[in-house]
Design a protein around this motif. Structure first.
Motif, PDB file in Angstrom:
ATOM      1  N   PRO A 103       0.891  -1.125   0.005  1.00  0.00           N
ATOM      2  CA  PRO A 103      -0.017  -0.149   0.133  1.00  0.00           C
ATOM      3  C   PRO A 103       1.041   1.232   0.049  1.00  0.00           C
ATOM      4  N   VAL A 104       0.398   2.419  -0.369  1.00  0.00           N
ATOM      5  CA  VAL A 104       1.282   3.671  -0.602  1.00  0.00           C
ATOM      6  C   VAL A 104       1.709   3.850   0.754  1.00  0.00           C
ATOM      7  N   SER A 105       1.060   3.667   1.813  1.00  0.00           N
ATOM      8  CA  SER A 105       1.520   3.903   3.252  1.00  0.00           C
ATOM      9  C   SER A 105       2.981   3.298   3.574  1.00  0.00           C
ATOM     10  N   ARG A 106       3.259   2.252   2.842  1.00  0.00           N
ATOM     11  CA  ARG A 106       4.491   1.520   3.262  1.00  0.00           C
ATOM     12  C   ARG A 106       5.467   1.579   2.211  1.00  0.00           C
ATOM     13  N   VAL A 107       5.365   2.445   1.069  1.00  0.00           N
ATOM     14  CA  VAL A 107       6.379   2.676   0.229  1.00  0.00           C
ATOM     15  C   VAL A 107       7.769   3.183   0.729  1.00  0.00           C
ATOM     16  N   GLN A 108       7.727   3.960   1.763  1.00  0.00           N
ATOM     17  CA  GLN A 108       8.948   4.405   2.324  1.00  0.00           C
ATOM     18  C   GLN A 108       9.612   3.216   3.016  1.00  0.00           C
ATOM     19  N   GLU A 109       9.103   2.336   3.751  1.00  0.00           N
ATOM     20  CA  GLU A 109       9.413   1.186   4.358  1.00  0.00           C
ATOM     21  C   GLU A 109      10.040   0.098   3.443  1.00  0.00           C
ATOM     22  N   LYS A 110       9.267   0.184   2.343  1.00  0.00           N
ATOM     23  CA  LYS A 110       9.743  -0.993   1.344  1.00  0.00           C
ATOM     24  C   LYS A 110      10.998  -0.269   0.470  1.00  0.00           C
ATOM     25  N   LEU A 111      11.094   1.029   0.381  1.00  0.00           N
ATOM     26  CA  LEU A 111      12.489   1.594  -0.283  1.00  0.00           C
ATOM     27  C   LEU A 111      13.643   1.464   0.703  1.00  0.00           C
ATOM     28  N   ASP A 112      13.373   1.599   2.040  1.00  0.00           N
ATOM     29  CA  ASP A 112      14.366   1.341   3.049  1.00  0.00           C
ATOM     30  C   ASP A 112      15.317   0.087   2.609  1.00  0.00           C
ATOM     31  N   PHE A 113      14.690  -0.821   2.383  1.00  0.00           N
ATOM     32  CA  PHE A 113      15.379  -2.310   2.107  1.00  0.00           C
ATOM     33  C   PHE A 113      15.668  -2.496   0.669  1.00  0.00           C
ATOM     34  N   LYS A 114      15.074  -1.816  -0.114  1.00  0.00           N
ATOM     35  CA  LYS A 114      15.383  -2.507  -1.502  1.00  0.00           C
ATOM     36  C   LYS A 114      15.334  -1.019  -2.686  1.00  0.00           C
ATOM     37  N   ASN A 115      15.918  -1.045  -3.570  1.00  0.00           N
ATOM     38  CA  ASN A 115      15.857  -0.134  -4.581  1.00  0.00           C
ATOM     39  C   ASN A 115      15.256  -0.906  -5.678  1.00  0.00           C
ATOM     40  N   TYR A 116      13.940  -0.535  -6.262  1.00  0.00           N
ATOM     41  CA  TYR A 116      13.310  -1.251  -7.126  1.00  0.00           C
ATOM     42  C   TYR A 116      13.472  -0.266  -8.746  1.00  0.00           C
ATOM     43  N   ASP A 117      13.451  -1.474  -9.506  1.00  0.00           N
ATOM     44  CA  ASP A 117      13.679  -0.749 -10.758  1.00  0.00           C
ATOM     45  C   ASP A 117      12.395  -0.079 -11.188  1.00  0.00           C
ATOM     46  N   VAL A 118      11.322  -0.519 -10.944  1.00  0.00           N
ATOM     47  CA  VAL A 118       9.816   0.069 -11.387  1.00  0.00           C
ATOM     48  C   VAL A 118       9.083   0.224 -10.084  1.00  0.00           C
ATOM     49  N   LEU A 119       8.558   1.626 -10.010  1.00  0.00           N
ATOM     50  CA  LEU A 119       7.378   1.665  -9.076  1.00  0.00           C
ATOM     51  C   LEU A 119       6.002   1.636  -9.877  1.00  0.00           C
ATOM     52  N   LEU A 120       5.265   0.809  -9.942  1.00  0.00           N
ATOM     53  CA  LEU A 120       4.277   0.463 -10.806  1.00  0.00           C
ATOM     54  C   LEU A 120       2.659   0.906  -9.930  1.00  0.00           C
TER      55      LEU A 120
ATOM     56  N   ILE B 274       5.323  10.163  -3.636  1.00  0.00           N
ATOM     57  CA  ILE B 274       6.211   9.137  -3.877  1.00  0.00           C
ATOM     58  C   ILE B 274       7.685   9.476  -4.340  1.00  0.00           C
ATOM     59  N   GLN B 275       7.495  10.415  -5.316  1.00  0.00           N
ATOM     60  CA  GLN B 275       8.703  10.901  -6.074  1.00  0.00           C
ATOM     61  C   GLN B 275       9.639  11.652  -4.863  1.00  0.00           C
ATOM     62  N   LYS B 276       9.135  12.098  -3.901  1.00  0.00           N
ATOM     63  CA  LYS B 276       9.826  12.817  -2.731  1.00  0.00           C
ATOM     64  C   LYS B 276      10.554  11.704  -1.842  1.00  0.00           C
ATOM     65  N   ILE B 277       9.874  10.767  -1.613  1.00  0.00           N
ATOM     66  CA  ILE B 277      10.458   9.667  -1.189  1.00  0.00           C
ATOM     67  C   ILE B 277      11.740   8.817  -1.807  1.00  0.00           C
ATOM     68  N   ILE B 278      11.415   8.989  -3.137  1.00  0.00           N
ATOM     69  CA  ILE B 278      12.426   8.390  -3.807  1.00  0.00           C
ATOM     70  C   ILE B 278      13.851   9.096  -3.905  1.00  0.00           C
ATOM     71  N   ASP B 279      13.435  10.535  -3.906  1.00  0.00           N
ATOM     72  CA  ASP B 279      14.545  11.473  -4.070  1.00  0.00           C
ATOM     73  C   ASP B 279      15.179  11.431  -2.917  1.00  0.00           C
TER      74      ASP B 279
END
Length: 101
Positions: free
Chosen positions: A39-56, A68-73
């Motif tokens: 869920p969108v609420s867990r994106v930051q947590e997911k990106l803490d552990f892994k750099n995905y090629d694509v966020l769909l 989401i772009q802010k979190i990526i940055d």
């Protein structure tokens, strides 16, 4: 080469069927994709552990693109944001969704 994809939905429920269908299709096509979803609420947590090629992003969370772009940055990720078209999501047109990756 393996491609990692994080499917982001509103609450995690609507994406579960989509994930199942995508997994079937990538297996049939022998694509080297690793699929995860959250869920969108867990994106930051997911990106803490892994750099995905694509966020769909499912159509319901397209409005969260800036967040989401802010979190990526912040995480200095190289993830590309791809939007699922509403009609492709509605009809679970996995072929078109995969072709956009």
């Amino acid at each position: 080469m393996e491609k990692t994809i994080l499917i982001i939905c509103e609450a995690g429920i609507s994406a579960s069927l989509l994930v199942s269908k995508i997994l079937e299709t990538i297996k049939e096509k022998r694509l080297n994709y690793v699929i995860d979803y959250a869920p969108v609420s867990r994106v930051q947590e997911k990106l803490d552990f892994k750099n995905y090629d694509v966020l769909l992003l499912t159509p319901q969370v397209a409005r969260h693109k800036e967040k989401i772009q802010k979190i990526i940055d912040q995480k200095k990720c190289t993830s590309e944001i791809v939007f699922i078209k509403p009609e492709d999501f509605q009809y679970m047109n996995v072929e078109k969704i995969i072709s956009a990756l």
